[in-house]
Design a protein around this motif. Structure first.
Motif, PDB file in Angstrom:
ATOM      1  N   UNK A  21       0.634  -1.098  -0.066  1.00 17.04           N
ATOM      2  CA  UNK A  21       0.020  -0.053   0.018  1.00 17.04           C
ATOM      3  C   UNK A  21       0.942   1.390  -0.141  1.00 17.04           C
ATOM      4  N   UNK A  22       2.295   1.177   0.394  1.00 12.02           N
ATOM      5  CA  UNK A  22       3.042   2.195   0.441  1.00 12.02           C
ATOM      6  C   UNK A  22       3.660   2.544  -1.086  1.00 12.02           C
ATOM      7  N   UNK A  23       4.058   1.547  -1.731  1.00 16.27           N
ATOM      8  CA  UNK A  23       4.647   1.895  -2.839  1.00 16.27           C
ATOM      9  C   UNK A  23       3.976   1.109  -4.439  1.00 16.27           C
ATOM     10  N   UNK A  24       2.991   0.320  -4.058  1.00 15.13           N
ATOM     11  CA  UNK A  24       2.433  -0.345  -5.090  1.00 15.13           C
ATOM     12  C   UNK A  24       3.125  -1.849  -5.745  1.00 15.13           C
ATOM     13  N   UNK A  35       9.620  -5.674  -0.495  1.00 17.10           N
ATOM     14  CA  UNK A  35      11.181  -6.029  -0.964  1.00 17.10           C
ATOM     15  C   UNK A  35      11.772  -4.555  -1.891  1.00 17.10           C
ATOM     16  N   UNK A  36      10.371  -3.673  -2.204  1.00 18.06           N
ATOM     17  CA  UNK A  36      11.011  -2.780  -2.776  1.00 18.06           C
ATOM     18  C   UNK A  36      11.258  -1.424  -1.883  1.00 18.06           C
ATOM     19  N   UNK A  37      10.460  -1.112  -0.985  1.00 16.01           N
ATOM     20  CA  UNK A  37      10.512  -0.110   0.050  1.00 16.01           C
ATOM     21  C   UNK A  37      10.728  -0.342   1.410  1.00 16.01           C
ATOM     22  N   UNK A  38      10.750  -1.757   1.693  1.00 16.34           N
ATOM     23  CA  UNK A  38      10.897  -2.213   2.972  1.00 16.34           C
ATOM     24  C   UNK A  38       9.771  -1.939   3.912  1.00 16.34           C
TER      25      UNK A  38
END
Length: 134
Positions: A21-24, A35-38
């Motif tokens: 929900x933070x980075x999609x 794994x992208x934005x932790x």
């Protein structure tokens, strides 16, 4: 079959992944962290049942243990299905003939027999098949 990998949708069985929900970012299988934005704001989502073949090969020999496929081993296609706007999913392919596999071919999800359990009942796994529907 690992039921945690699947969900029933109006269009049929779909793989269950996660979306941050933070980075999609999407993941498969589902994960509790991104794994992208932790980030940890992951939600379970049904993934697209259709996509395109990103790349492929044919598994021509029995994989090393703990492979538990059918006793009568037959070569099978392996590839990455690109699910639109989501991610690449490593998958079995129902097609094994290299002359019939092509990058960019349309695919759709299917459940296919993989092995038999201790009671002789079929165990299913997911695979992608050429989607001939427009």
């Amino acid at each position: 079959m690992d039921d945690s990998l699947f969900t029933e949708t109006a269009d049929g069985v779909a793989l269950v992944g996660s979306r941050c929900d933070d980075c999609g970012a999407y993941t498969f299988p589902r994960q509790g962290g991104c794994p992208r934005c932790t980030g940890s704001a992951m939600v379970d989502v049904p993934l697209s049942r259709t996509g395109t073949l990103w790349t492929w090969t044919v598994q021509g020999f029995r994989p090393k243990p703990p492979y538990t496929g059918t006793a009568a081993y037959e070569p099978y296609g392996v590839g990455y299905a690109e699910l639109p706007g989501e991610l690449l999913v490593e998958t079995r392919l129902t097609e094994t003939d290299p002359a019939r596999l092509r990058i960019g071919m349309p695919l759709r999800l299917e459940l296919v027999p993989f092995a038999d359990d201790e009671q002789g009942e079929p165990v299913h796994t997911f695979a992608f098949v050429e989607d001939t529907h427009d």
